[in-house]
Structure formats: C-alpha cells, structure tokens
Design a protein around this motif. Structure first.
Motif, PDB file in Angstrom:
ATOM      1  N   VAL A   4      -8.030  -0.078   6.907  1.00  0.00           N
ATOM      2  CA  VAL A   4      -7.997  -1.028   8.016  1.00  0.00           C
ATOM      3  C   VAL A   4      -7.472  -2.371   7.516  1.00  0.00           C
ATOM      4  N   ILE A   5      -6.356  -2.819   8.107  1.00  0.00           N
ATOM      5  CA  ILE A   5      -5.844  -4.169   7.839  1.00  0.00           C
ATOM      6  C   ILE A   5      -5.859  -4.900   9.167  1.00  0.00           C
ATOM      7  N   SER A  41      -7.541  -6.908   3.245  1.00  0.00           N
ATOM      8  CA  SER A  41      -7.247  -8.213   3.828  1.00  0.00           C
ATOM      9  C   SER A  41      -5.762  -8.428   4.063  1.00  0.00           C
ATOM     10  N   SER A  42      -4.912  -7.608   3.431  1.00  0.00           N
ATOM     11  CA  SER A  42      -3.466  -7.790   3.575  1.00  0.00           C
ATOM     12  C   SER A  42      -2.742  -6.485   3.288  1.00  0.00           C
ATOM     13  N   ALA A  43      -1.504  -6.421   3.749  1.00  0.00           N
ATOM     14  CA  ALA A  43      -0.685  -5.242   3.478  1.00  0.00           C
ATOM     15  C   ALA A  43      -0.386  -5.118   1.992  1.00  0.00           C
ATOM     16  N   LEU A  81      -0.850  -9.554  12.164  1.00  0.00           N
ATOM     17  CA  LEU A  81      -0.809  -9.941  10.756  1.00  0.00           C
ATOM     18  C   LEU A  81       0.351 -10.911  10.522  1.00  0.00           C
ATOM     19  N   PRO A  82       0.178 -11.846   9.597  1.00  0.00           N
ATOM     20  CA  PRO A  82       1.247 -12.841   9.353  1.00  0.00           C
ATOM     21  C   PRO A  82       2.563 -12.198   8.922  1.00  0.00           C
ATOM     22  N   ASP A  83       3.661 -12.856   9.267  1.00  0.00           N
ATOM     23  CA  ASP A  83       5.006 -12.447   8.831  1.00  0.00           C
ATOM     24  C   ASP A  83       5.336 -11.011   9.213  1.00  0.00           C
ATOM     25  N   ASP A  84       4.941 -10.641  10.418  1.00  0.00           N
ATOM     26  CA  ASP A  84       5.244  -9.280  10.892  1.00  0.00           C
ATOM     27  C   ASP A  84       4.713  -8.237   9.917  1.00  0.00           C
ATOM     28  N   GLY A  85       3.495  -8.485   9.416  1.00  0.00           N
ATOM     29  CA  GLY A  85       2.936  -7.660   8.346  1.00  0.00           C
ATOM     30  C   GLY A  85       2.865  -6.183   8.646  1.00  0.00           C
ATOM     31  N   GLY A 136       7.997  -0.458   7.209  1.00  0.00           N
ATOM     32  CA  GLY A 136       9.275  -0.345   6.528  1.00  0.00           C
ATOM     33  C   GLY A 136       9.112   0.026   5.063  1.00  0.00           C
ATOM     34  N   THR A 137       8.127  -0.553   4.395  1.00  0.00           N
ATOM     35  CA  THR A 137       7.879  -0.243   2.982  1.00  0.00           C
ATOM     36  C   THR A 137       7.458   1.205   2.813  1.00  0.00           C
TER      37      THR A 137
END
Length: 235
Positions: free
Chosen positions: A12-13, A38-40, A61-65, A71-72
């Motif tokens: 869960v993010i 807490s983050s991707a 999420l920030p910056d289109d997280g 994509g990654t």
C-alpha cells in the motif's frame, strides 16, 4: 522470472491513512499480509519478486508517483499488478482513470470503494499474476525441453505437428516408417509428452518459430505423389 512463493502480499502506497485500516479485513479474507510504504521509491527497494503481491497506489502521490511507478514496473517486466486508488475515482476524474489504464493499471478504484469491491479487485489481480507466472514457467520448461532435440528430431516434430502420418514423414525424409516410429518415441521421451494432442498443443508454436518453412516444404514433398501401396492388408 522465479516461481511465486505462497502467502500474497498487499503493498500500500497512499496518502490516506484510513485505507490500510480498512484493508486489514480484506487482507484477512484473502489470507494476505499488508505492507505499508511511504513512497514508490521505498516500495521498489522492498519488492520481493518471488512473492505473489499486488500494489495499491494513491493517484495523489507527488510527481505522478502512481503512474511513474507503473512505467517502472513495465520497464522491468516485473508482472506485478497495480491498482490505482483516488478520491472520486467513481467517475469524477475520467482523464486520470484513462491515463492509469493506459499506463498499465490493473484497476482504478475510489478510496471509499466497498470492501467487497476492493477484495474482488485484489483477488483477481493476484490470481492473474499467479496464473501468468505459472504460464511463464511452463513456457521456459517447454523451450528447455525443445532445445534438447536433434536436428532430425525437430524435422520429425515439425511434420508431426503439421499432421503428417508416419508413412508421409518417411517419404519426405527418405527413411523407413519404422525409423519414424523410433523418432516419435524419442520425441515423447525428450519432450515429456504422453499424447499427440499434448505434443501439438505445447510445441506447435516453437516449431513455427524455429522451422522457417522447412517442415512445410517437407510436407509438400511427402504429399506430392501418391503413397506407396501397403505391403500388408489393412485390418
């Protein structure tokens, strides 16, 4: 791509602290564990490719997280399903929904989706991942077994897959039908198949990839003239 271990994991993010609490009931129902990130970036460090899992990522999420993470994962070929969650995702942001699915999201759900809807989405995502991994492992095994064949055995396999009889294959290769029978017996052993149907089902695609049209040329030679009369009457 290694086989999946048991006991699925729900990553869960999110920026909504109430979501993990609601997920506890769903996780118990699915026999899964929860892992809050807490983050991707943190999630990518923690991912275990041997474990069945699904990712829930908040669209805010920030910056289109969430989309960046999709994509990654696509670039890595990880095969890990990702469900995007968002406030008002029941139709309030059509563009965001469209972008998520284009990026490869498995589903797009509102943060307050009913638990049964969330549970079903997670169940399908994990089930699809496990099924795809099993198929991938089966394909690797099939290719490894196919690589054990000699050139002549691959010729015979190509014509078997094309539907030729032993006599027709013998004519194409200028060998006796008995020799073809021996080759077919060896094919069953090397490819670990029990029936013609299994042989065709599992190896027809590999034959097409590897053959380059040679089997079909041999089929033409085999079928280009009448079959020699049988030495013994048919019973």
């Amino acid at each position: 791509m290694p086989p999946l271990a048991s006991s699925p994991l729900i990553h869960v993010i999110d920026t909504a602290p109430q979501l993990p609490g609601r997920l506890q009931r769903v996780a118990r129902q699915l026999g899964a564990s929860l892992h809050h990130c807490s983050s991707a970036e943190r999630l990518l460090v923690d991912l275990d490719p041997s474990r069945a899992c699904v990712i829930l990522a908040d669209a805010s999420l920030p910056d289109d997280g969430a989309l960046s993470l999709l994509g990654t994962l696509q670039q890595q070929g990880a095969g890990i399903p990702l469900i995007v969650t968002a406030a008002g995702a029941d139709g309030g942001d059509v563009d965001l929904c469209r972008r998520a699915f284009r990026a490869g999201a498995t589903d797009f759900l509102p943060l307050d989706a009913p638990l049964e809807v969330l549970a079903e989405s997670l169940r399908k995502a994990i089930g699809t991942q496990v099924l795809n991994r099993v198929r991938h492992q089966r394909e690797l095994r099939t290719r490894a077994l196919y690589a054990r064949l000699s050139g002549r055995e691959r010729e015979v396999l190509g014509m078997v897959v094309a539907g030729l009889t032993n006599k027709e294959i013998a004519r194409a290769l200028s060998v006796s039908p008995r020799t073809v029978e021996v080759h077919r017996a060896r094919l069953g052993i090397k490819l670990e198949t029990d029936s013609l149907a299994q042989l065709v089902r599992e190896y027809a695609q590999l034959v097409d990839e590897d053959d380059g049209g040679q089997a079909w040329q041999a089929c033409g030679r085999a079928l280009g003239s009448p079959l020699a009369p049988s030495a013994a009457p048919l019973s």
